[in-house]
Scaffold this motif. Structure first.
Motif, mmCIF file in Angstrom:
data_model
loop_
_atom_site.group_PDB
_atom_site.id
_atom_site.type_symbol
_atom_site.label_atom_id
_atom_site.label_comp_id
_atom_site.label_asym_id
_atom_site.label_seq_id
_atom_site.Cartn_x
_atom_site.Cartn_y
_atom_site.Cartn_z
ATOM 1 N N PRO A 67 -8.033 14.245 39.398
ATOM 2 C CA PRO A 67 -8.275 15.273 38.420
ATOM 3 C C PRO A 67 -7.024 16.264 38.615
ATOM 4 C CG PRO A 67 -10.477 14.855 39.261
ATOM 5 C CD PRO A 67 -9.506 13.959 40.015
ATOM 6 N N TYR A 68 -6.535 16.798 37.504
ATOM 7 C CA TYR A 68 -5.514 17.889 37.587
ATOM 8 C C TYR A 68 -6.052 18.934 38.165
ATOM 9 C CZ TYR A 68 -2.111 20.868 35.252
ATOM 10 O OH TYR A 68 -1.253 22.041 35.094
ATOM 11 N N GLU A 69 -6.990 19.695 37.858
ATOM 12 C CA GLU A 69 -7.643 20.830 38.472
ATOM 13 C C GLU A 69 -7.766 20.919 39.847
ATOM 14 O OE1 GLU A 69 -11.184 18.593 36.727
ATOM 15 O OE2 GLU A 69 -9.026 19.056 35.933
ATOM 16 N N LYS A 70 -8.201 19.559 40.519
ATOM 17 C CA LYS A 70 -8.219 19.485 42.097
ATOM 18 C C LYS A 70 -7.136 18.997 42.812
ATOM 19 C CE LYS A 70 -13.369 18.561 41.120
ATOM 20 N NZ LYS A 70 -14.248 17.414 41.267
ATOM 21 N N ASP A 71 -5.952 18.594 42.197
ATOM 22 C CA ASP A 71 -4.913 18.031 43.170
ATOM 23 C C ASP A 71 -3.771 18.637 42.563
ATOM 24 O OD1 ASP A 71 -4.482 15.382 44.925
ATOM 25 O OD2 ASP A 71 -3.016 15.619 43.264
ATOM 26 N N GLU A 72 -3.020 19.095 43.616
ATOM 27 C CA GLU A 72 -1.760 19.811 43.215
ATOM 28 C C GLU A 72 -0.571 18.644 42.925
ATOM 29 O OE1 GLU A 72 -0.031 22.196 46.418
ATOM 30 O OE2 GLU A 72 0.087 20.598 47.775
ATOM 31 N N VAL A 73 -0.730 17.240 43.207
ATOM 32 C CA VAL A 73 0.327 16.469 43.361
ATOM 33 C C VAL A 73 -0.070 15.849 41.883
ATOM 34 C CG1 VAL A 73 0.860 14.132 43.594
ATOM 35 C CG2 VAL A 73 0.258 15.352 45.531
ATOM 36 N N SER A 74 -1.214 15.989 41.240
ATOM 37 C CA SER A 74 -1.476 15.665 39.680
ATOM 38 C C SER A 74 -0.969 16.645 39.024
ATOM 39 C CB SER A 74 -2.927 15.539 39.452
ATOM 40 O OG SER A 74 -3.686 14.451 39.994
ATOM 41 N N ARG A 75 -0.723 17.838 39.470
ATOM 42 C CA ARG A 75 -0.211 19.156 38.564
ATOM 43 C C ARG A 75 1.249 18.997 38.316
ATOM 44 N NH1 ARG A 75 -4.773 21.678 41.162
ATOM 45 N NH2 ARG A 75 -3.389 22.833 42.553
ATOM 46 N N LEU A 76 1.748 18.595 39.686
ATOM 47 C CA LEU A 76 3.323 18.655 39.936
ATOM 48 C C LEU A 76 3.913 17.515 38.901
ATOM 49 C CD1 LEU A 76 5.988 19.116 41.352
ATOM 50 C CD2 LEU A 76 5.181 17.068 42.804
ATOM 51 N N ILE A 77 2.869 16.374 38.843
ATOM 52 C CA ILE A 77 3.490 15.003 38.150
ATOM 53 C C ILE A 77 3.475 15.578 36.570
ATOM 54 C CG2 ILE A 77 2.698 12.692 37.236
ATOM 55 C CD1 ILE A 77 1.831 12.468 40.393
ATOM 56 N N LEU A 78 2.254 16.104 36.089
ATOM 57 C CA LEU A 78 2.282 16.486 34.733
ATOM 58 C C LEU A 78 2.989 17.696 34.172
ATOM 59 C CD1 LEU A 78 -1.487 15.415 34.289
ATOM 60 C CD2 LEU A 78 0.571 14.250 33.528
ATOM 61 N N ASP A 79 3.120 18.696 34.947
ATOM 62 C CA ASP A 79 3.645 19.948 34.904
ATOM 63 C C ASP A 79 5.159 19.643 34.881
ATOM 64 O OD1 ASP A 79 1.224 20.928 34.692
ATOM 65 O OD2 ASP A 79 1.593 22.319 36.431
ATOM 66 N N ASN A 80 5.833 18.750 35.432
ATOM 67 C CA ASN A 80 7.386 18.319 35.725
ATOM 68 C C ASN A 80 7.567 17.066 34.567
ATOM 69 O OD1 ASN A 80 7.393 20.365 37.295
ATOM 70 N ND2 ASN A 80 7.771 19.200 38.917
ATOM 71 N N HIS A 81 6.816 16.585 33.925
ATOM 72 C CA HIS A 81 7.041 15.801 32.906
ATOM 73 C C HIS A 81 8.001 16.071 31.876
ATOM 74 C CE1 HIS A 81 6.209 12.667 29.676
ATOM 75 N NE2 HIS A 81 6.608 11.934 30.700
#
Length: 465
Positions: A67-81
């Motif tokens: 989940p995006y809201e629970k994991d900074e790696v997920s946020r990094l991946i999607l925010d930097n796409h």
């Protein structure tokens, strides 16, 4: 994709979400079986692979495996796409992407431009529907070139990490291994020591020794002592000559926490190392290591298969412009990759996924002594990765690491791969080998067992200091 179904061979299979579909489509490996994620039968695995091939790539931008809201790696991946880079393939399915990448239309320049538009989950999915020759052919077209004091990743080049580990960090033993490796043309990727302890004073002593070896012999390479990033930061604060900062990384925030790191800490280390400005040709200053199964071993896998999480680790790595990223493919043990067959497949997948994401991939082609593997398996993987265009491999005296107690590739193995596949060291390092009299420009070695000049004297003297 809740409630997704696929029928094959008279059976209907249900895959509840993207995470489940990716896990079931993964070629068999012991780690996914341990986690209860693997397909129950080969028929289910094939059904999942066919369903995955039909999945639009856009799904990976709307559904996360962690989940995006629970994991900074997920946020990094999607925010930097990079949406602009993704536009080239945005209309494709996973299967379409495979066909496109195998075609002549997908050349090295195009793959370089595409890399920021691909997410780790996309390339992991792609790898799951590829056979071995696909993993090799596509990766071979990917060029990821990095620089510090030399140039790594050029076409028809194979670099090596000279790994002179010693069980007590004895400087004399380390010096002997360094000299041995240099005599076999090893060390252009990095001269990198795994320290036996994480003591700051020991780290600083080793860094000074490596810096003197490189400076006094004018070797166009870089050094690294593979301590924890916080230890390296302390060494930087005390004025130590740090070329590269090392850290093991993983594909989830929780797994990285188990390593004692966060993205913010990696960013701090990256900036601190850049500020030293020690590179002469470039400023790629980070060295990362990864391995399938690390998140599962930390209880931090979130029900995601180990190969997808490994690809997410490369998403972390590329955010920091590393010089080197190394999958230590067989090191974690047979609980995660049971035998030579699984290790070979995993090594090719890791290299493939990293290169497609624009990461400078190397591989520690290795196994632990309790795995169902041997050096013949490693010879196969070495040859396949050499054909696939891997940036670098390990070089260790006699293939046996006396500090870490595992089996990997030797100085001789690198010579074999270079000879058979027509590969050469980094160009600046190759010129140094020729100039000092170790190896001629045509790749042949000098008949004299000792090179001219002061190399042997300075390396061994520094080991006694």
């Amino acid at each position: 994709m809740p409630g997704f179904r696929y029928s094959l061979g008279g059976e209907t299979f249900r895959f509840d979400d993207l995470r489940t579909l990716l896990a079931r489509a993964t070629p068999l490996r012991s780690g996914d079986q341990l986690a209860g994620l693997a397909a129950g039968t080969e028929v289910e695995r094939v059904a999942a692979q066919v369903a995955l091939a039909d999945l639009p790539l856009r799904v990976f931008l709307s559904e996360t495996v962690v989940p995006y809201e629970k994991d900074e790696v997920s946020r990094l991946i999607l925010d930097n796409h990079d949406a602009a880079a993704f536009a080239l393939v945005a209309h494709m399915t996973v299967g379409d992407l495979r066909d496109f990448l195998l075609s002549d239309a997908a050349d090295s320049a195009m793959l370089t431009a595409l890399a920021p538009g691909l997410t780790p989950e996309m390339v992991a999915a792609l790898s799951k529907i590829c056979r071995v020759q696909d993993l090799i052919l596509i990766a071979q077209k990917c060029r990821v070139v990095t620089r510090f004091r030399n140039t790594i990743g050029l076409e028809k080049r194979l670099s090596t990490r000279l790994q002179p580990n010693h069980p007590t960090d004895d400087a004399r033993g380390i010096a002997a291994s360094i000299f041995d490796g240099l005599m076999y043309g090893s060390g252009d990727a990095v001269i990198g020591i795994n320290p036996a302890s994480d003591n700051v004073a020991t780290l600083i002593d080793l860094l000074h020794m490596l810096d003197a070896v490189i400076a006094e012999n004018e070797i166009p390479t870089q050094s690294c002592v593979l301590a924890h990033v916080t230890t390296t930061l302390q060494a930087i604060e005390q004025g130590a000559p740090v070329d590269l900062t090392f850290q093991s990384i993983a594909g989830t925030e929780a797994a990285n926490k188990s390593f004692g790191i966060s993205l913010a800490l990696l960013a701090e280390a990256h900036q601190a190392t850049l500020a030293l400005n020690r590179g002469t040709l470039g400023q790629n200053v980070m060295y990362f290591e990864t391995g399938q199964g690390s998140a599962l071993s930390a209880g931090a896998h979130h029900g995601v298969d180990q190969q997808t999480l490994e690809a997410r680790a490369y998403g972390v790595a590329r955010a920091f412009d590393p010089l080197l990223v190394n999958t230590v493919v067989g090191f974690i043990g047979p609980e995660y990759l049971f035998d030579g067959r699984q290790i070979i497949r995993a090594g090719l997948e890791d290299h493939f996924c990293g290169k497609l994401l624009g990461v400078p991939m190397g591989c520690d082609i290795c196994y632990t002594n309790h795995a169902e593997a041997d050096q013949n398996d490693m010879d196969i993987l070495l040859t396949l990765l050499g054909a696939a265009g891997i940036n670098f491999i390990m070089g260790i005296p006699g293939s046996d690491d006396v500090m870490l107690n595992y089996q990997t590739t030797s100085f001789h193995d690198a010579l074999y791969a270079r000879r058979v596949l027509g590969l050469r060291p980094a160009p600046e390092f190759e010129a140094w080998l020729d100039r000092i009299g170790i190896m001629a420009a045509d790749g042949t070695f000098a008949p004299n067992p000792l090179p001219p000049g002061e190399l042997s004297h300075t390396v061994l003297r520094l080991g006694r200091a």
